[in-house]
Design a protein around this motif. Structure first.
Motif, short mmCIF file in Angstrom:
data_model
loop_
_atom_site.label_atom_id
_atom_site.label_comp_id
_atom_site.label_asym_id
_atom_site.label_seq_id
_atom_site.Cartn_x
_atom_site.Cartn_y
_atom_site.Cartn_z
N ASP A 1 0.83 -1.21 0.00
CA ASP A 1 0.00 0.00 0.00
C ASP A 1 0.86 1.27 0.00
N GLU A 2 1.94 1.25 0.75
CA GLU A 2 2.81 2.42 0.80
C GLU A 2 3.55 2.63 -0.52
N ILE A 3 3.95 1.55 -1.15
CA ILE A 3 4.61 1.66 -2.46
C ILE A 3 3.62 2.17 -3.51
N GLN A 4 2.38 1.68 -3.45
CA GLN A 4 1.36 2.17 -4.38
C GLN A 4 1.09 3.66 -4.16
N LEU A 5 1.10 4.10 -2.92
CA LEU A 5 0.89 5.50 -2.60
C LEU A 5 2.04 6.35 -3.16
N ILE A 6 3.26 5.85 -3.08
CA ILE A 6 4.41 6.57 -3.64
C ILE A 6 4.26 6.69 -5.15
N PHE A 7 3.89 5.59 -5.81
CA PHE A 7 3.71 5.63 -7.26
C PHE A 7 2.59 6.58 -7.65
N LEU A 8 1.53 6.61 -6.88
CA LEU A 8 0.42 7.51 -7.15
C LEU A 8 0.83 8.95 -6.94
N ALA A 9 1.57 9.23 -5.87
CA ALA A 9 2.00 10.59 -5.55
C ALA A 9 2.97 11.15 -6.59
N VAL A 10 3.73 10.30 -7.21
CA VAL A 10 4.66 10.75 -8.25
C VAL A 10 3.99 10.73 -9.62
N GLY A 11 3.20 9.70 -9.88
CA GLY A 11 2.60 9.53 -11.20
C GLY A 11 1.54 10.56 -11.55
N LEU A 12 0.70 10.92 -10.59
CA LEU A 12 -0.36 11.89 -10.88
C LEU A 12 0.18 13.25 -11.31
N PRO A 13 1.11 13.85 -10.57
CA PRO A 13 1.63 15.14 -11.04
C PRO A 13 2.36 15.05 -12.38
N LEU A 14 3.07 13.95 -12.61
CA LEU A 14 3.74 13.80 -13.91
C LEU A 14 2.74 13.70 -15.05
N ASP A 15 1.69 12.92 -14.85
CA ASP A 15 0.66 12.81 -15.88
C ASP A 15 -0.08 14.12 -16.08
N ALA A 16 -0.38 14.82 -14.99
CA ALA A 16 -1.07 16.11 -15.09
C ALA A 16 -0.21 17.13 -15.84
N ALA A 17 1.08 17.17 -15.56
CA ALA A 17 1.98 18.09 -16.25
C ALA A 17 2.12 17.73 -17.73
N SER A 18 2.12 16.44 -18.03
CA SER A 18 2.19 16.01 -19.42
C SER A 18 0.94 16.42 -20.18
N VAL A 19 -0.22 16.22 -19.57
CA VAL A 19 -1.47 16.64 -20.21
C VAL A 19 -1.48 18.16 -20.38
N LEU A 20 -1.00 18.88 -19.38
CA LEU A 20 -0.94 20.34 -19.46
C LEU A 20 -0.05 20.79 -20.62
N SER A 21 1.07 20.13 -20.81
CA SER A 21 1.96 20.53 -21.90
C SER A 21 1.30 20.33 -23.26
N TRP A 22 0.61 19.21 -23.45
CA TRP A 22 -0.08 18.97 -24.72
C TRP A 22 -1.26 19.93 -24.89
N LEU A 23 -1.93 20.26 -23.81
CA LEU A 23 -3.03 21.22 -23.87
C LEU A 23 -2.50 22.60 -24.27
N LEU A 24 -1.37 23.00 -23.70
CA LEU A 24 -0.77 24.28 -24.07
C LEU A 24 -0.34 24.29 -25.54
N VAL A 25 0.18 23.17 -26.03
CA VAL A 25 0.54 23.08 -27.45
C VAL A 25 -0.71 23.25 -28.31
N ALA A 26 -1.79 22.58 -27.93
CA ALA A 26 -3.04 22.68 -28.71
C ALA A 26 -3.57 24.11 -28.69
N ILE A 27 -3.53 24.77 -27.54
CA ILE A 27 -4.00 26.15 -27.45
C ILE A 27 -3.12 27.07 -28.30
N ALA A 28 -1.81 26.87 -28.24
CA ALA A 28 -0.90 27.70 -29.02
C ALA A 28 -1.12 27.50 -30.52
#
Length: 146
Positions: A71-98
């Motif tokens: 459970d603790e390892i899954q929490l670590i993966f979730l805590a790191v993975g969510l911001p990375l995925d959100a930033a990746s989606v943000l970068s593609w969204l910014l490219v689309a807007i530009a």
């Protein structure tokens, strides 16, 4: 296995580098800085995700050396993975807007093009009729004298 999974991320890294280079060159020609920012975010998140992929290979040793349960390892993966995925989606969204903003015409409807130096109409190009006398720049409609 990790080297095969890294190939798409390295390709995304190449796209990010090329996009940043071309957007900076376009910025010198007056293009919006949004595209350069989008590719900069893409480079940062892609690099961070590549690093995280190699760091996460040691997850088995984390559980034995730090006494972490699943459970603790899954929490670590979730805590790191969510911001990375959100930033990746943000970068593609910014490219689309530009890209969407870059496709708009520069002129606003209803405004005449730039008349030339000093505000005077430009001379006619060879083979075209020049401006007619009495037909000056478009301005607000004039009221006839009473």
């Amino acid at each position: 296995m990790a080297s095969i999974e890294i190939i798409p991320r390295v390709l995304q890294l190449v796209v990010g580098v090329l996009g940043l280079i071309f957007s900076i060159r376009g910025r010198a020609r007056g293009v919006s800085g949004l595209m350069a920012g989008a590719f900069a975010v893409m480079l940062i998140t892609t690099t961070a995700s590549i690093v995280w992929q190699f760091v996460s290979l040691n997850a088995a040793s984390w559980s034995s050396s730090n006494h972490l349960d699943l459970d603790e390892i899954q929490l670590i993966f979730l805590a790191v993975g969510l911001p990375l995925d959100a930033a990746s989606v943000l970068s593609w969204l910014l490219v689309a807007i530009a890209v969407a903003k870059g496709g708009r015409p520069a002129r606003h409807p209803g405004f005449a093009p730039y008349p030339g130096p000093g505000g005077y109409p430009m001379a006619a190009q060879p083979g075209f009729v020049g401006p007619q006398p009495g037909y000056g720049q478009a301005g607000p409609p004039q009221q006839p004298p009473h």
